[in-house]
Write an enzyme that holds these catalytic residues in place. Structure first.
Site, short mmCIF file in Angstrom:
data_model
loop_
_atom_site.label_atom_id
_atom_site.label_comp_id
_atom_site.label_asym_id
_atom_site.label_seq_id
_atom_site.Cartn_x
_atom_site.Cartn_y
_atom_site.Cartn_z
N ILE A 1 -11.37 -3.50 7.26
CA ILE A 1 -11.14 -2.17 7.81
C ILE A 1 -11.10 -1.14 6.68
O ILE A 1 -11.63 -0.05 6.77
CB ILE A 1 -9.81 -2.11 8.58
CG1 ILE A 1 -9.84 -3.05 9.78
CG2 ILE A 1 -9.52 -0.68 9.03
CD1 ILE A 1 -8.52 -3.14 10.51
N GLY A 2 -10.47 -1.53 5.63
CA GLY A 2 -10.39 -0.58 4.53
C GLY A 2 -9.70 -1.21 3.35
O GLY A 2 -9.16 -2.32 3.43
N GLY B 1 -7.52 0.06 -0.35
CA GLY B 1 -7.05 1.11 -1.23
C GLY B 1 -6.55 0.43 -2.47
O GLY B 1 -6.69 -0.78 -2.61
N GLY B 2 -5.98 1.21 -3.36
CA GLY B 2 -5.48 0.63 -4.59
C GLY B 2 -4.40 -0.41 -4.29
O GLY B 2 -4.20 -1.33 -5.06
N VAL C 1 -7.12 -4.14 3.98
CA VAL C 1 -6.81 -4.32 5.39
C VAL C 1 -7.99 -4.97 6.09
O VAL C 1 -9.12 -4.50 5.98
CB VAL C 1 -6.48 -2.97 6.07
CG1 VAL C 1 -5.98 -3.21 7.49
CG2 VAL C 1 -5.44 -2.21 5.27
N LYS D 1 -2.84 -6.86 6.63
CA LYS D 1 -2.77 -6.10 5.39
C LYS D 1 -2.30 -7.00 4.27
O LYS D 1 -1.22 -7.56 4.33
CB LYS D 1 -1.80 -4.93 5.57
CG LYS D 1 -1.65 -4.12 4.31
CD LYS D 1 -1.33 -2.70 4.62
CE LYS D 1 -1.64 -1.83 3.42
NZ LYS D 1 -1.74 -0.44 3.75
N ASP E 1 6.05 7.07 1.43
CA ASP E 1 4.64 7.40 1.26
C ASP E 1 4.09 8.06 2.53
O ASP E 1 3.03 7.68 3.03
CB ASP E 1 3.84 6.15 0.90
CG ASP E 1 2.45 6.48 0.35
OD1 ASP E 1 2.24 7.64 -0.07
OD2 ASP E 1 1.58 5.60 0.35
#
Lengths: 204, 479
Positions: free
Chosen positions: B119-120, B122-123, B127, B142, B236
């Site tokens: 799905i994605g 990031g740093g 996911v 995740k 966050d």
């Protein structure tokens, strides 16, 4: 009440007396800077030593604060010195005493004791010069690293960090960053050089 | 680029260290180092002695996490290149960890879940979308990025925070089905939410309408309140962590509690946090201890972004952003988006107070306030504007401009009262400057000291008139 003596952006706040007297004392801009660097370096030194002795976060912060306040208060005595030792040198001498003092005072009498923290504190040796020097040196390095970090592009810093600090192979890191090995050597040399200059600047 | 080999040259090393090489010379030097180990080693030695290199590594390397004082060091938020390499690497490493599956449609298997896709990433982590065959549902998985998961303390913290987050049951907080581990990497199992993130919505639409902003804000605040009640601080809050399913009907906050775990892990590993500091609170930016009110500051920044299409604190570097967060006031919302009422800007300003004491003190309070704002905007006649948002706390509600007729009547009433009060005060306030009704209230100087009531009433009158003006104009513009 927790008093904040912050190193870089703010000077002293919620603590007007000290601020006024301190700033009066530190008219000389260089001395002001010395004080800020001093706070930035010594706060974590005391904090870490306290945590290592089993203190909770808040207590360790308070202790660091107490040391800084004690040092701030004795700035009065500094001006009385006719030979005018360099402010920086003088500060670190006062700080050393204040730290040893603070830890000694925190060592409670067995009669009061009872909590785990107290027990742990009693087992911990008083800080000695060697530990202080080591911690100070560590913090000076970290302070310098925080300062120079922003002078470099992200990749340059990563190249330094991954190879020099984490000990990864230059070739591997070069591959990961999509750079040549030569560029990684150059990058880490640059950062290291700057780091050393910054440390000299602080300790000169 | 033609690589002309150059000869080994010690003076070139010395000149490099003195920063005397020209760009072209440096380029050639780099090419040379690429193939010449002798010179690479010489450069290292000339830069610093072996003991110095050793000391640097020793002193900068991490200590156990809980001995670390909090300090925040960030990578450049938008540094494309490095982030991309690191991220690709994370995805690759995660995918390598998957067990093979029989289903050719799937990427692999992880602890009983069939992985459908990425799905994605990031740093912080990766996911995955996966299918839970036992319960026949899709889930989002995740995983902590492998380069962050090398420390046992970091993994432990990730798991602990995840368990804490799992305890928050609220419709505006993403549910956590479970925390498991695969190949030494902890991972979270969450419902797969079809929808878009608030960040994407802002990217696509620019600014949002007032009612949308209020509804999203209200739900986000309600979700935060539920988590805060469990002692959990998000740390966050940003548009990318707010999911919108079915338009704005349902807002879900994701990544609860993970920020802390990830911060600690990435900071001690490399001194870098991948991610954006733009929605941080000043206390976070300074690396101080944070409590739930830090999330409220970030919520203020999220509201601001919905109003203007961009984050409130912007600068060229992450460091610049951090400085702005700590030191400067964002550009007034109405300068970018004059359609929004001043009372709403006041709400955002309250959340944006640098001192947590001066903000709203709880997310529940904010959620309640926003709910009353929604009611007011929908039914301005029946629902007064919450008192807290009037010019001075406890003042007369200023009607929203859609209720222009009521505003007119109200404005006149206020005007009448003000005039009476003002005349009554006349002799005592001779030296006081007369408020300039042409100045928008946002610019009015709070330091003007005279009778509070008169001052307040006049300002509100001023505001009503201003809003009326605008409405009247609109009346003529819109046939």
């Amino acid at each position: 009440m927790r008093v904040f003596l912050v190193g870089e952006e703010e000077t002293v706040h919620e603590f007007p007396d000290t601020r006024n007297s301190l700033l009066l004392k530190l008219r000389d801009k260089g001395d002001c800077e010395s004080w800020q660097q001093f706070v930035a370096v010594y706060r974590p030194v005391v904090y870490r030593m306290a945590r290592r002795r089993g203190m909770q976060d808040a207590d360790a912060q308070d202790l660091a604060q107490a040391v800084l306040v004690a040092v701030a208060e004795s700035v009065d005595r500094w001006e009385a010195d006719p030979r005018r030792a360099r402010f920086r040198t003088w500060l670190s001498r006062v700080a050393k005493n204040a730290i040893i003092d603070a830890f000694r005072r925190r060592r409670p009498d067995a009669a009061i004791g009872g909590t785990t923290e107290v027990a742990r504190l009693q087992q911990q040796p008083e800080p000695d010069d060697a530990e202080l020097d080591r911690e100070h040196r560590r913090e000076v390095f970290r302070w310098a690293a925080r300062q120079v970090r922003w002078e470099f592009a992200e990749e340059t810093w990563l190249a330094f960090w991954l190879t020099a600090v984490e000990g990864r192979h230059v070739k591997e890191v070069a591959g990961q960053l999509g750079k040549s090995a030569g560029a990684v050597y150059i990058a880490r040399s640059r950062v290291m050089r700057r780091l050393q200059e910054k440390i000299v600047e602080l300790e000169e | 680029m033609e690589a002309k080999p150059t000869a080994c040259d010690d003076t070139r090393i010395a000149r490099f260290l003195r920063r005397e090489l020209t760009d072209e010379e440096e380029r050639l030097f780099e090419l040379h180092l690429d193939t010449c180990e002798t010179c690479s080693e010489k450069l290292d030695r000339s830069t610093a002695g072996p003991a110095d290199w050793h000391e640097a590594a020793e002193l900068l390397r991490d200590e156990p996490i809980d001995l670390e004082p909090l300090s925040v060091v960030l990578s450049d938020a938008d540094s494309g290149e490095v982030a991309r390499h690191v991220v690709d690497d994370s995805v690759r490493r995660v995918l390598e960890l998957l067990h093979p599956t029989d289903d050719p449609q799937m990427l692999g298997r992880i602890a009983g879940y069939e992985v459908v896709g990425v799905i994605g990433s990031g740093g912080n982590g990766v996911v995955l979308k996966a299918h839970d065959s036992a319960l026949n549902r899709y889930v989002a998985i995740k995983m902590l990025a492998p380069h962050l998961a090398s420390s046992g303390a970091a993994r432990g913290r990730f798991a602990r925070e995840a368990v804490a987050a799992a305890a928050v049951m609220h419709e505006n907080v993403i549910a956590i089905h479970g925390v498991q581990e695969h190949g030494g990497l902890p991972f979270l199992v969450m419902p797969y939410v079809r929808g878009t993130s608030l960040q994407k919505r802002i990217d696509q639409k620019g600014t949002l309408a007032l009612l949308e902003i209020l509804r999203i804000g209200m739900q986000a605040a309600a979700g935060l309140a539920a988590a805060h009640a469990q002692g959990l601080v998000h740390r966050d809050i940003k548009p990318a962590n707010i999911l919108l399913a079915g338009g704005v009907e349902r807002v879900t906050i994701t990544d609860f509690g993970l920020a802390r775990a990830v911060d600690d892990a990435s900071m001690t590993r490399s001194g870098i946090i991948a991610g954006t500091p733009q929605f941080m609170s000043p206390e976070q930016a300074r690396g101080e201890a944070v409590d739930h009110r830090s999330d409220l500051f970030s919520l203020g920044s999220v509201l601001y972004a919905m109003c203007t299409g961009h984050p409130p604190f912007r600068a060229d570097s992450s460091y610049g952003v951090l400085q702005r967060i700590c030191q400067s006031t964002p550009r007034p919302i109405r300068q970018s988006n004059p359609d929004l009422p001043t009372w709403f800007c006041r709400l955002v300003d309250r959340l944006h107070q640098k001192d947590p004491q001066k903000r709203f003190q709880s997310a529940a309070e904010v959620a309640d306030l926003l709910a009353r704002c929604v009611a007011h905007v929908q039914q301005p006649l029946a629902q007064p504007l919450p008192n807290e948002l009037c010019e001075k706390h406890g003042g007369v509600p200023v009607p929203h401009r859609r209720a222009w007729a009521v505003a007119l009547v109200g404005g006149l009433a206020v005007a009448a009262t003000s005039a009476v009060l003002w005349l009554g005060q006349g002799s005592q306030s001779d030296q006081s400057p007369r408020p300039d009704t042409s100045t928008p209230p946002a610019a009015a100087n709070d330091d003007v000291r005279w009778n509070d009531d008169v001052d307040r009433l006049l300002r509100e009158l001023n505001e009503s008139v201003e809003e009326l003006d605008k409405d009247t104009q609109q009346l003529f513009e819109e046939p």
